[in-house]
Design a protein around this motif. Structure first.
Motif, mmCIF file in Angstrom:
data_model
loop_
_atom_site.group_PDB
_atom_site.id
_atom_site.type_symbol
_atom_site.label_atom_id
_atom_site.label_comp_id
_atom_site.label_asym_id
_atom_site.label_seq_id
_atom_site.Cartn_x
_atom_site.Cartn_y
_atom_site.Cartn_z
ATOM 1 N N ALA A 1 2.037 7.305 0.358
ATOM 2 C CA ALA A 1 3.171 7.724 1.315
ATOM 3 C C ALA A 1 2.579 9.329 1.327
ATOM 4 N N ASP A 2 2.642 9.756 2.738
ATOM 5 C CA ASP A 2 2.690 11.181 3.056
ATOM 6 C C ASP A 2 3.906 11.740 2.547
ATOM 7 N N SER B 1 11.703 8.632 7.936
ATOM 8 C CA SER B 1 10.611 7.806 7.892
ATOM 9 C C SER B 1 9.650 8.663 7.142
ATOM 10 N N THR B 2 8.281 7.960 7.103
ATOM 11 C CA THR B 2 7.127 8.756 6.665
ATOM 12 C C THR B 2 6.070 7.463 6.889
ATOM 13 N N LYS B 3 4.707 7.986 6.701
ATOM 14 C CA LYS B 3 3.682 7.283 7.053
ATOM 15 C C LYS B 3 3.080 7.004 5.611
ATOM 16 N N ASN C 1 -0.597 5.869 4.068
ATOM 17 C CA ASN C 1 -1.895 5.977 4.272
ATOM 18 C C ASN C 1 -3.044 5.439 3.334
ATOM 19 N N PRO D 1 -4.947 1.663 9.000
ATOM 20 C CA PRO D 1 -3.879 3.007 8.506
ATOM 21 C C PRO D 1 -3.890 4.036 9.748
ATOM 22 N N PRO D 2 -2.623 4.755 9.748
ATOM 23 C CA PRO D 2 -1.506 4.556 9.050
ATOM 24 C C PRO D 2 -0.555 3.701 9.443
ATOM 25 N N PHE D 3 0.529 3.376 8.639
ATOM 26 C CA PHE D 3 1.488 2.379 8.758
ATOM 27 C C PHE D 3 2.829 3.361 8.776
ATOM 28 N N ASP D 4 3.619 3.049 9.699
ATOM 29 C CA ASP D 4 4.736 3.955 9.985
ATOM 30 C C ASP D 4 5.824 3.094 9.361
ATOM 31 N N THR D 5 6.557 3.702 8.659
ATOM 32 C CA THR D 5 7.573 2.891 7.914
ATOM 33 C C THR D 5 8.576 2.647 8.430
#
Length: 401
Positions: free
Chosen positions: A176-177, A186-188, A190, A219-223
């Motif tokens: 996670a970023d 939220s975060t992404k 990667n 990627p990336p996946f937005d949470t």
């Protein structure tokens, strides 16, 4: 990469594998060689350790790799390397342990402890360097076997399957970023991937699989907004001659002041009394030197959380400490202590740790008394994050004991 050890077979009287064990490779995942003249070189680490509060009686421990001595013509899907003589091993042993070299076999290492007993926190590391990886895609097993004393039931083996992926395959830096976020942020997530044209993916959020069109995810996946500590897991699979090669990686985003808090142990609004109780450990009134540590080991049916509650109290002049450690390979060990002493007669704490699907986790409970009469309690609960509401399976102590 870790192994989940199955419960003992009560019909045969076998004992569970008595150690913690894990294997890691570099690169991870490992890829096959292009040819004998242009081999892929890899390294591998085997880590084996005993638990913090117990001795283990055994005669020997053997680690076996599937290899050929020095012949690429013997290469096969289940071979780690067909040129074992090129591998450079490095061994780190606990005090008093020794290597048994009386019957050397390619790919096999045998070790013996002093006085046929492993001490608490003994740790063995075997590092293999300059592995010329097999040129045939497949799955190779690393088997760790423990020889019990002659009058004891035998131990089950621990088997670690290692996938040999196609040349160029790469899946790394799954993270996670921002691994810690505030409630509602939220975060992404990667990662880096390459050479995966024939791979099929699965992606899980708290044990719930997200449907992927064509088996792909980029990627990336937005949470999206997060309100509870969340476990993300990605699995890549490729079909080879002796099965499907899996490779998985997990990461956790911790949510500060979310639905899971160490202060009140709320899980989606449920207090511990409403959760599945796995362990209820009462410390009876004891005086003096304390008592030996206790180990419990489980594996969950899906992703979940372990929530622990510790309390301790003592009469006038009592001085004691109650400690719980929650261990799951691949995650930092979580621990909490409560104590009584001086003017403090009561103490209470909570402990929380995530456990990915199928991974074994261990609870270690220890009590130390130096004076006075003490009463304590440890309660440990399971919270499913996958929708599978079955309780985890107990590995140790074996069912019925």
């Amino acid at each position: 990469m870790t192994s989940t050890i199955a419960p003992p077979d009560t019909d045969t009287g076998e004992q569970d594998f008595p150690f913690r064990s894990s294997i890691s490779t570099h690169p991870a995942p490992m890829t096959v060689s292009k040819s004998p003249s242009t081999p892929t070189k890899a390294s591998l680490d085997v880590l084996i350790s005993s638990y913090a509060f117990s001795n283990i009686e055994f005669e020997s421990l053997t680690i076996t790799f599937t290899v050929a001595g020095n012949n690429w013509g013997e290469d096969a899907p289940d071979i780690l390397t067909p040129v074992w003589n090129k591998v450079s091993p490095k061994i780190e042993l606990p005090p008093g342990w020794s290597q048994d070299t009386s019957n050397p076999e390619p790919g096999q290492f045998t070790f013996k402890p002093k006085n046929e007993k492993a001490e608490p926190d003994d740790a063995l590391r075997l590092h293999l360097d300059d592995i010329h990886v097999s040129a045939i895609e497949g799955i190779t097993d690393v088997v760790i076997s423990v020889e019990a004393p002659g009058d004891k039931p035998k131990f089950k083996d621990a088997t670690h399957p290692i996938g040999k992926f196609p040349i160029g395959f790469e899946l790394k830096n799954f993270r996670a970023d921002d691994p810690i976020v505030e409630n509602g942020q939220s975060t992404k997530v990667n990662w880096r991937v390459d050479g995966d044209d024939n791979a099929i993916y699965q992606f899980f959020v708290n044990g719930v699989e997200k449907k992927l069109e064509g088996g792909r995810i980029e990627p990336p996946f937005d949470t999206g907004p997060l309100h509870t500590t969340t476990v993300y897991k990605i699995t890549a699979k490729q079909e080879v001659s002796n099965g499907w090669i899996p490779y998985s990686d997990s990461t956790v985003v911790y949510v500060h002041d979310g639905d899971v808090t160490a202060a009140n142990a709320l899980i989606a609004g449920l207090r511990p009394a409403l959760l599945k109780t796995l362990i209820s450990y009462d410390v009876p009134k004891i005086i003096g030197e304390g008592r030996a540590g206790t180990k419990y080991q489980y594996t969950g049916p899906g992703d979940g959380l372990i929530v622990g509650e510790l309390t301790i109290s003592g009469g006038e002049g009592a001085k004691a400490e109650l400690e719980v450690r929650l261990i799951c390979e691949g995650f930092p060990t979580t621990e909490a202590k409560v104590s009584v002493g001086s003017s403090d007669g009561y103490s209470r704490k909570h402990i929380v740790t995530p456990v990915p699907s199928g991974e074994a986790w261990t609870a270690l409970i220890n009590v130390e008394n130096s004076s006075g009469t003490t009463t304590g309690r440890v309660k440990i609960y399971w919270v499913s994050l996958s929708g599978d509401n079955r309780s985890p399976s107990r590995l140790w102590p074996p069912p019925g004991r």
